[in-house]
Design a protein around this motif. Sequence first.
Motif, PDB file in Angstrom:
ATOM      1  N   PHE A 234      55.465 112.878  23.948  1.00  0.00           N
ATOM      2  CA  PHE A 234      54.739 113.685  22.978  1.00  0.00           C
ATOM      3  C   PHE A 234      55.164 113.385  21.544  1.00  0.00           C
ATOM      4  CE2 PHE A 234      53.763 116.339  26.741  1.00  0.00           C
ATOM      5  CZ  PHE A 234      52.390 116.275  26.633  1.00  0.00           C
ATOM      6  N   ALA A 235      56.410 113.004  21.333  1.00  0.00           N
ATOM      7  CA  ALA A 235      56.848 112.607  19.992  1.00  0.00           C
ATOM      8  C   ALA A 235      56.044 111.402  19.509  1.00  0.00           C
ATOM      9  CB  ALA A 235      58.340 112.301  19.990  1.00  0.00           C
ATOM     10  N   THR A 236      55.775 110.463  20.395  1.00  0.00           N
ATOM     11  CA  THR A 236      54.976 109.286  20.029  1.00  0.00           C
ATOM     12  C   THR A 236      53.532 109.683  19.741  1.00  0.00           C
ATOM     13  OG1 THR A 236      56.418 107.915  21.411  1.00  0.00           O
ATOM     14  CG2 THR A 236      54.329 106.947  20.729  1.00  0.00           C
ATOM     15  N   ILE A 237      53.003 110.584  20.527  1.00  0.00           N
ATOM     16  CA  ILE A 237      51.643 111.068  20.271  1.00  0.00           C
ATOM     17  C   ILE A 237      51.581 111.747  18.900  1.00  0.00           C
ATOM     18  CG2 ILE A 237      49.921 112.802  20.961  1.00  0.00           C
ATOM     19  CD1 ILE A 237      50.640 112.061  23.891  1.00  0.00           C
ATOM     20  N   PHE A 238      52.554 112.597  18.589  1.00  0.00           N
ATOM     21  CA  PHE A 238      52.533 113.296  17.302  1.00  0.00           C
ATOM     22  C   PHE A 238      52.794 112.349  16.135  1.00  0.00           C
ATOM     23  CE2 PHE A 238      53.027 117.092  20.032  1.00  0.00           C
ATOM     24  CZ  PHE A 238      51.855 117.720  19.642  1.00  0.00           C
ATOM     25  N   LEU A 239      53.578 111.301  16.355  1.00  0.00           N
ATOM     26  CA  LEU A 239      53.739 110.265  15.333  1.00  0.00           C
ATOM     27  C   LEU A 239      52.381 109.637  15.028  1.00  0.00           C
ATOM     28  CD1 LEU A 239      55.296 108.286  13.521  1.00  0.00           C
ATOM     29  CD2 LEU A 239      55.693 106.902  15.587  1.00  0.00           C
ATOM     30  N   THR A 240      51.631 109.327  16.060  1.00  0.00           N
ATOM     31  CA  THR A 240      50.303 108.736  15.887  1.00  0.00           C
ATOM     32  C   THR A 240      49.394 109.684  15.113  1.00  0.00           C
ATOM     33  OG1 THR A 240      50.586 107.498  17.942  1.00  0.00           O
ATOM     34  CG2 THR A 240      48.328 107.731  17.118  1.00  0.00           C
ATOM     35  N   LEU A 241      49.405 110.955  15.465  1.00  0.00           N
ATOM     36  CA  LEU A 241      48.572 111.939  14.761  1.00  0.00           C
ATOM     37  C   LEU A 241      49.005 112.093  13.303  1.00  0.00           C
ATOM     38  CD1 LEU A 241      48.222 114.608  17.587  1.00  0.00           C
ATOM     39  CD2 LEU A 241      46.530 112.900  16.866  1.00  0.00           C
ATOM     40  N   LEU A 242      50.295 112.069  13.052  1.00  0.00           N
ATOM     41  CA  LEU A 242      50.807 112.174  11.687  1.00  0.00           C
ATOM     42  C   LEU A 242      50.357 110.978  10.844  1.00  0.00           C
ATOM     43  CD1 LEU A 242      52.653 113.720   9.694  1.00  0.00           C
ATOM     44  CD2 LEU A 242      54.527 112.307  10.548  1.00  0.00           C
ATOM     45  N   VAL A 243      50.459 109.778  11.402  1.00  0.00           N
ATOM     46  CA  VAL A 243      50.006 108.585  10.684  1.00  0.00           C
ATOM     47  C   VAL A 243      48.500 108.668  10.440  1.00  0.00           C
ATOM     48  CG1 VAL A 243      49.689 106.069  10.870  1.00  0.00           C
ATOM     49  CG2 VAL A 243      51.905 107.098  11.428  1.00  0.00           C
ATOM     50  N   TRP A 244      47.752 109.163  11.410  1.00  0.00           N
ATOM     51  CA  TRP A 244      46.302 109.312  11.266  1.00  0.00           C
ATOM     52  C   TRP A 244      45.970 110.230  10.088  1.00  0.00           C
ATOM     53  CZ3 TRP A 244      43.035 113.619  12.229  1.00  0.00           C
ATOM     54  CH2 TRP A 244      41.668 113.318  12.278  1.00  0.00           C
ATOM     55  N   VAL A 245      46.647 111.368   9.999  1.00  0.00           N
ATOM     56  CA  VAL A 245      46.421 112.305   8.895  1.00  0.00           C
ATOM     57  C   VAL A 245      46.807 111.650   7.568  1.00  0.00           C
ATOM     58  CG1 VAL A 245      47.220 114.475   7.852  1.00  0.00           C
ATOM     59  CG2 VAL A 245      46.616 114.399  10.284  1.00  0.00           C
ATOM     60  N   TYR A 246      47.955 110.988   7.531  1.00  0.00           N
ATOM     61  CA  TYR A 246      48.411 110.328   6.307  1.00  0.00           C
ATOM     62  C   TYR A 246      47.409 109.258   5.864  1.00  0.00           C
ATOM     63  CZ  TYR A 246      51.393 107.819   3.025  1.00  0.00           C
ATOM     64  OH  TYR A 246      51.894 107.216   1.902  1.00  0.00           O
ATOM     65  N   MET A 247      46.891 108.501   6.828  1.00  0.00           N
ATOM     66  CA  MET A 247      45.902 107.472   6.521  1.00  0.00           C
ATOM     67  C   MET A 247      44.680 108.090   5.842  1.00  0.00           C
ATOM     68  SD  MET A 247      43.543 105.157   9.037  1.00  0.00           S
ATOM     69  CE  MET A 247      42.597 106.609   9.470  1.00  0.00           C
ATOM     70  N   TYR A 248      44.175 109.190   6.387  1.00  0.00           N
ATOM     71  CA  TYR A 248      42.993 109.815   5.807  1.00  0.00           C
ATOM     72  C   TYR A 248      43.277 110.441   4.450  1.00  0.00           C
ATOM     73  CZ  TYR A 248      39.624 108.610   9.232  1.00  0.00           C
ATOM     74  OH  TYR A 248      38.756 107.881   9.998  1.00  0.00           O
ATOM     75  N   ILE A 249      44.448 110.974   4.261  1.00  0.00           N
ATOM     76  CA  ILE A 249      44.808 111.497   2.938  1.00  0.00           C
ATOM     77  C   ILE A 249      44.777 110.359   1.920  1.00  0.00           C
ATOM     78  CG2 ILE A 249      46.731 112.397   1.562  1.00  0.00           C
ATOM     79  CD1 ILE A 249      47.454 114.109   4.075  1.00  0.00           C
ATOM     80  N   ARG A 250      45.386 109.232   2.268  1.00  0.00           N
ATOM     81  CA  ARG A 250      45.415 108.075   1.353  1.00  0.00           C
ATOM     82  C   ARG A 250      43.999 107.534   1.111  1.00  0.00           C
ATOM     83  NH1 ARG A 250      49.502 107.106  -1.767  1.00  0.00           N
ATOM     84  NH2 ARG A 250      48.823 104.970  -1.751  1.00  0.00           N
ATOM     85  N   ARG A 251      43.212 107.411   2.168  1.00  0.00           N
ATOM     86  CA  ARG A 251      41.850 106.878   2.035  1.00  0.00           C
ATOM     87  C   ARG A 251      40.956 107.781   1.194  1.00  0.00           C
ATOM     88  NH1 ARG A 251      39.591 104.421   7.736  1.00  0.00           N
ATOM     89  NH2 ARG A 251      40.689 102.440   7.581  1.00  0.00           N
ATOM     90  N   ILE A 252      40.943 109.062   1.516  1.00  0.00           N
ATOM     91  CA  ILE A 252      40.070 109.997   0.804  1.00  0.00           C
ATOM     92  C   ILE A 252      40.458 110.060  -0.667  1.00  0.00           C
ATOM     93  CG2 ILE A 252      39.431 112.437   0.588  1.00  0.00           C
ATOM     94  CD1 ILE A 252      39.602 112.500   3.727  1.00  0.00           C
ATOM     95  N   SER A 253      41.747 110.085  -0.949  1.00  0.00           N
ATOM     96  CA  SER A 253      42.211 110.090  -2.334  1.00  0.00           C
ATOM     97  C   SER A 253      41.755 108.832  -3.069  1.00  0.00           C
ATOM     98  CB  SER A 253      43.735 110.197  -2.350  1.00  0.00           C
ATOM     99  OG  SER A 253      44.211 110.063  -3.663  1.00  0.00           O
ATOM    100  N   PHE A 254      41.872 107.688  -2.420  1.00  0.00           N
ATOM    101  CA  PHE A 254      41.462 106.410  -3.020  1.00  0.00           C
ATOM    102  C   PHE A 254      39.959 106.384  -3.264  1.00  0.00           C
ATOM    103  CE2 PHE A 254      39.985 101.975  -2.245  1.00  0.00           C
ATOM    104  CZ  PHE A 254      40.519 101.387  -3.389  1.00  0.00           C
TER     105      PHE A 254
END
Length: 142
Positions: A11-31
């Motif tokens: 589950f730690a790996t799953i949540f790492l993936t979800l965290l990166v997914w959220v971070y990616m969208y924050i960076r993309r939407i901001s850009f």
Amino acid sequence: MAQQAIFGPFFATIFLTLLVWVYMYIRRISFITSNKFDSKELAMPGALARLSPPGVANPSDTLKNLFEIPVLFYALVLYLFVMNQVDVVYVNAAWVFVVFRALHSAVHCTFNLIILRFYLYLIATLAVWFIATRAALIHFGA
């Protein structure tokens, strides 16, 4: 050892993936919003990747990476659980995988020092190789 202990790193790996997914969208939407792109400019596959600086593109690449070697990790965890083979060695190796994948993701999403990222990836992947090799040897009775 409780067989369910292997699901902590799972589950730690799953949540790492979800965290990166959220971070990616924050960076993309901001850009996208700060550059006021027309939606037509981004409609073609790969257009955003071509326009994005590394700080925007790298989180996307990191997310893609989390669907490569970790898929083998997930399969191995489920195999170990189903076969009732979870022990402290497997759980520790699984946590090594998680920690080094998290560090790899953090480096890739931020300052992206390639040689450091490579070594973090290597250690994480060696943990998966260890789990797979040990499980196969036990499975085949070697």
